[in-house]
Design an enzyme around this catalytic site. Structure first.
Site, mmCIF file in Angstrom:
data_model
loop_
_atom_site.group_PDB
_atom_site.id
_atom_site.type_symbol
_atom_site.label_atom_id
_atom_site.label_comp_id
_atom_site.label_asym_id
_atom_site.label_seq_id
_atom_site.Cartn_x
_atom_site.Cartn_y
_atom_site.Cartn_z
ATOM 1 C CE LYS A 92 -4.491 -1.479 1.539
ATOM 2 N NZ LYS A 92 -4.379 -2.941 1.764
ATOM 3 C CD GLU A 114 -10.613 4.387 0.203
ATOM 4 O OE1 GLU A 114 -10.342 5.579 -0.041
ATOM 5 O OE2 GLU A 114 -9.954 3.439 -0.260
ATOM 6 C CB SER A 373 -0.202 -8.272 -0.941
ATOM 7 O OG SER A 373 -1.013 -9.077 -0.100
HETATM 8 C C1 LIG Z 1 -5.207 -3.963 1.341
HETATM 9 C C2 LIG Z 1 -4.501 -5.229 1.148
HETATM 10 C C3 LIG Z 1 -4.860 -6.131 0.128
HETATM 11 C C4 LIG Z 1 -6.033 -5.933 -0.777
HETATM 12 O O1 LIG Z 1 -5.966 -4.817 -1.617
HETATM 13 P P1 LIG Z 1 -5.638 -4.897 -3.156
HETATM 14 O O2 LIG Z 1 -6.010 -3.553 -3.663
HETATM 15 O O3 LIG Z 1 -6.466 -5.978 -3.764
HETATM 16 O O4 LIG Z 1 -4.193 -5.191 -3.297
HETATM 17 C C5 LIG Z 1 -4.099 -7.282 -0.013
HETATM 18 N N1 LIG Z 1 -3.065 -7.553 0.810
HETATM 19 C C6 LIG Z 1 -2.707 -6.729 1.801
HETATM 20 C C7 LIG Z 1 -1.564 -7.105 2.674
HETATM 21 C C8 LIG Z 1 -3.405 -5.541 2.008
HETATM 22 O O5 LIG Z 1 -3.036 -4.725 3.001
#
Ligand SMILES: *Cc1c(COP(=O)(O)O)cnc(C)c1O
Length: 392
Positions: A92, A114, A373
């Site tokens: 993020k 948001e 992620s």
């Molecule tokens: C917010 C988040 C997601 C989901 O958001 P995407 O926009 O689909 O990437 C996935 N993994 C983590 C660790 C997150 O913080």
């Protein structure tokens, strides 16, 4: 050849998805933002500043790590793109640094955002603190209670959190409230949207700010002698980490797989509709009422998906599958115990599909890169509660 994930033009169309379905008063804000982003993204000095901050502040490039033990167990060649190691613990940060820089470039002093689980709110508050911007985060009242610790984190970072009491008092309502505020305060305020959704230019702009993930991974895979991986896999909430990852590989022969939460699978169980300024695949009933998404990971609880993913699914360039809560908990424990990496519950969806598909949809011997992620520290209390029946 133009890329299959290229510039969607001034109307922001991805095939029959995307666009700008906003009330009249919001149009000037969308147009101003698309012009500002187009100008900034074509400016080498802006890109250089963005990349420098991501390197010196956020810890980029993140590594590409081989999973030795799991590779052997599964009979595949498994690698992780380590967004869990980026500052604030997920991908993020890439998006919010880009949007905070753009806020300053537009001469604005304030960012609103948001948030659902709180992760995008924390990232936004972080970027705002770094750049000396005022930050206000809209959060469904229900979520402020569930995620009290993240509310406190945002406050520590100097942000103001406003509980949203309309509708179901969750993420969907927080987005509506942020959009309303944006219209009335657009002279001073930028709306820092957290994923590849909303009206144009957000889906395109956020994908471009996340493209660095896929571009790095592509070069790293080449450097490691993997070449082009057979499979590139990412979890999907709104779809930003997947979009950034896919952008690096979409014009290569790699098979792209997006993994949704079974309780929020907008591609497999959704239908086309309009929400939050975009046309995309949504989870709605026969009357077009948006349904609440449910999954073990709050970060995947969005009742839709970014429009470019709807398009990639329709053209068949990417495949979308889902993983259920039980598989996700197993995947989290397996990655933790075999590789010493505790993934975020969101990221564990991508791992879960690979565990299920190895030797089936993923032939033995294939090279697989998962976009990890985020890190799972934020989720361990919840996992403890579920696995041990403890109230954490
Ligand atoms: C917010 C988040 C997601 C989901 O958001 P995407 O926009 O689909 O990437 C996935 N993994 C983590 C660790 C997150 O913080």
């Amino acid at each position: 050849m133009t890329s299959q994930m290229g510039d969607p033009g001034t109307l922001g169309h991805f095939g029959s998805f995307g666009g700008q379905f906003v009330p009249e008063p919001l149009m000037p804000a969308c147009i101003e933002l698309e012009e500002a982003f187009r100008d900034a993204w074509g400016d080498a000095a802006f890109k250089n500043e963005y990349r420098t901050i991501l390197r010196d502040y956020a810890g980029r490039p993140t590594p590409l790590t081989r999973c030795h033990r799991l590779s052997e167990e599964l009979g595949i060649n498994l690698w992780l793109k380590r967004e869990d190691l980026a500052h604030t613990g997920s991908h993020k940060i890439n998006n919010v640094i880009g949007q905070a820089l753009l806020t300053k470039r537009m001469g604005k002093t304030r960012m609103i955002a948001e948030t659902g689980a709180g992760q995008h709110g924390v990232a936004s508050a972080t970027a705002a603190a770094l750049m000396g911007l005022e930050c206000v985060v809209y959060m469904g009242e229900v979520d402020t209670v569930r995620q009290a610790l993240n509310v406190f984190r945002m406050e520590l970072l100097g942000a103001t959190v406003i509980p949203v009491t309309s509708g179901s008092r969750t993420l969907k309502d927080a987005v509506n409230e942020a959009m309303r505020t944006w219209v009335s305060e657009v002279d001073t305020t930028h709306y820092c949207l957290g994923s590849v959704m909303g009206p144009h230019p957000f889906p395109w702009m956020v994908r471009e700010f996340q493209r660095i993930v896929g571009d790095e991974a592509f070069a790293q895979a080449e450097h490691e002698g993997i070449g082009v991986p057979d499979f590139v896999v990412a979890c999907i909430g709104g779809g930003s980490n997947a979009a950034g990852m896919f952008a690096g590989f979409v014009d290569s022969p790699a098979t792209l797989v997006g993994v949704e939460a079974a309780g929020g699978a907008a591609i497999s169980s959704g239908t086309p509709g309009v929400l939050h300024g975009m046309r995309s695949q949504l989870i709605q009933d026969d009357m077009g009422q948006i349904q609440e998404a449910h999954s073990i990971s709050a970060g995947l609880d969005y009742p839709g998906i970014g429009p470019e993913h709807a398009h990639l699914a329709q053209t068949g360039r990417a495949t979308y599958v889902s993983a259920n809560d039980t598989e996700v908990l197993d995947a989290l424990q397996r990655l933790a115990s075999r590789e010493g990496i505790i993934p975020a519950l969101e990221s564990a969806h991508a791992v879960a599909w690979v565990l299920r598909a190895a030797g089936k949809e993923i032939p033995f011997g294939s090279s697989v890169v998962i976009n990890l992620s985020g890190r799972g520290d934020k989720d361990v209390a919840q996992v403890l509660e579920i696995l041990k029946g403890h109230k954490a």
